[in-house]
Design a protein around this motif. Structure first.
Motif, PDB file in Angstrom:
ATOM      1  N   GLU A  93       0.819  -1.207   0.000  1.00  0.00           N
ATOM      2  CA  GLU A  93       0.000   0.000   0.000  1.00  0.00           C
ATOM      3  C   GLU A  93       0.854   1.259   0.000  1.00  0.00           C
ATOM      4  N   MET A  94       2.000   1.239   0.693  1.00  0.00           N
ATOM      5  CA  MET A  94       2.848   2.418   0.706  1.00  0.00           C
ATOM      6  C   MET A  94       3.514   2.637  -0.651  1.00  0.00           C
ATOM      7  N   ARG A  95       3.789   1.593  -1.365  1.00  0.00           N
ATOM      8  CA  ARG A  95       4.305   1.768  -2.722  1.00  0.00           C
ATOM      9  C   ARG A  95       3.217   2.391  -3.606  1.00  0.00           C
ATOM     10  N   ARG A  96       1.975   2.035  -3.341  1.00  0.00           N
ATOM     11  CA  ARG A  96       0.860   2.628  -4.082  1.00  0.00           C
ATOM     12  C   ARG A  96       0.745   4.113  -3.745  1.00  0.00           C
ATOM     13  N   VAL A  97       0.941   4.443  -2.465  1.00  0.00           N
ATOM     14  CA  VAL A  97       0.914   5.851  -2.047  1.00  0.00           C
ATOM     15  C   VAL A  97       2.009   6.636  -2.764  1.00  0.00           C
ATOM     16  N   GLU A  98       3.210   6.070  -2.798  1.00  0.00           N
ATOM     17  CA  GLU A  98       4.325   6.752  -3.449  1.00  0.00           C
ATOM     18  C   GLU A  98       4.050   6.966  -4.932  1.00  0.00           C
ATOM     19  N   ALA A  99       3.476   5.961  -5.580  1.00  0.00           N
ATOM     20  CA  ALA A  99       3.145   6.092  -6.999  1.00  0.00           C
ATOM     21  C   ALA A  99       2.105   7.189  -7.208  1.00  0.00           C
ATOM     22  N   MET A 100       1.130   7.284  -6.306  1.00  0.00           N
ATOM     23  CA  MET A 100       0.105   8.319  -6.432  1.00  0.00           C
ATOM     24  C   MET A 100       0.685   9.705  -6.176  1.00  0.00           C
ATOM     25  N   ILE A 101       1.592   9.819  -5.218  1.00  0.00           N
ATOM     26  CA  ILE A 101       2.264  11.103  -4.983  1.00  0.00           C
ATOM     27  C   ILE A 101       2.967  11.547  -6.257  1.00  0.00           C
ATOM     28  N   HIS A 102       3.690  10.617  -6.865  1.00  0.00           N
ATOM     29  CA  HIS A 102       4.423  10.911  -8.097  1.00  0.00           C
ATOM     30  C   HIS A 102       3.454  11.361  -9.190  1.00  0.00           C
ATOM     31  N   GLN A 103       2.332  10.690  -9.312  1.00  0.00           N
ATOM     32  CA  GLN A 103       1.352  10.998 -10.354  1.00  0.00           C
ATOM     33  C   GLN A 103       0.709  12.360 -10.117  1.00  0.00           C
ATOM     34  N   LEU A 104       0.270  12.625  -8.892  1.00  0.00           N
ATOM     35  CA  LEU A 104      -0.416  13.884  -8.593  1.00  0.00           C
ATOM     36  C   LEU A 104       0.538  15.070  -8.652  1.00  0.00           C
ATOM     37  N   GLU A 105       1.799  14.859  -8.283  1.00  0.00           N
ATOM     38  CA  GLU A 105       2.767  15.951  -8.358  1.00  0.00           C
ATOM     39  C   GLU A 105       2.927  16.420  -9.800  1.00  0.00           C
TER      40      GLU A 105
END
Length: 255
Positions: A93-105
């Protein structure tokens, strides 16, 4: 084999640097869940200290202490990795969070807010913050990201020795520069927390008093800050982003 005098000197050095092992263990505990016992960290750290004493010829002075810190921390982290103390579902789940941070940034041209991250992941803000608490210390399991193609670890490359590979030194300098830029891009509150913890060496309770929040909230802020840094430095493309059903806990994550 050690002479009697050599064994005595070694024992004195172990006693001298034992407080350093305890200090590093308690500082590391601030990033770990309550299930991790500080005594286990100290035990592994002492093994790292003994390894440092056997590898470093002089065994004294500030230079040795710098080297010993690397070995002690490395032994503590190795122990954590061997025990696999963090559930795989939380790491996922934290890897998913990191991927979403990257996407939204990239989408917003700025760091996403906590509420924006939660919504994009299909979680309530409460569920997202609970995940941050559960993932406390997840970044410690990602040391392989610092490895080169040869498999040699970052600490091994930077241990005290006779010079170094200029290309490798340049790559490490680039990593440090990228990290500095990523820290500068953190939201102001997260920058303050990181400065208080890593520069001022305050513990979580003390940071909470400075920031006017609870200790658990400091843990959440720390986990989110590290996720932002990993997304910026390592990249978030490794894990595809999929939405969880809104209002429900992600599969594999327990309260």
């Amino acid at each position: 084999m050690y002479t009697a005098q050599g064994a005595l000197e070694r024992e004195q050095l172990v006693r001298q640097y034992a407080p350093l092992v305890k200090r590093l263990a308690y500082h590391l505990m601030a990033k770990l869940p309550a299930s991790v016992q500080v005594e286990d960290l100290v035990q592994n750290g002492m093994l790292g200290l003994l390894d440092a004493l056997s590898r470093f010829e002089d065994g004294q002075g500030a230079q040795f202490e710098t080297y010993a810190v690397q070995r002690i921390r490395g032994a503590m982290l190795d122990g954590l990795r061997e025990n696999d103390w963090l559930p795989r579902g939380v790491r996922r789940e934290m890897r998913r969070v990191e991927a979403m941070i990257h996407q939204l940034e990239h989408q917003y041209g700025r760091q996403p807010l906590e509420g924006e991250l939660a919504g994009a992941l299909g979680l309530s803000l409460e569920d997202y913050q609970t995940l941050l608490l559960e993932a406390r210390g997840h970044q410690l399991l990602y040391l392989e990201d610092m490895n080169g193609d040869s498999g040699e670890g970052y600490l091994e490359r930077n241990a005290i020795g006779d010079g170094g590979d200029p290309l490798q030194m340049l790559e490490d300098a680039d990593m440090r520069s990228a990290l500095v830029r990523a820290i500068g891009a953190l939201p102001e509150r997260e920058q303050l927390m990181m400065a208080l913890y890593y520069e001022q060496d305050l513990n979580l309770r003390e940071i909470g008093e400075v920031m006017g929040v609870s200790e658990s909230r400091v843990c959440q802020i720390h986990t989110q800050a590290v996720a932002r840094l990993r997304a910026a430095v390592v990249g978030g493309e490794r894990t595809p982003v999929t939405k969880a059903k809104r209002g429900r806990r992600p599969k594999g994550v327990t309260a």
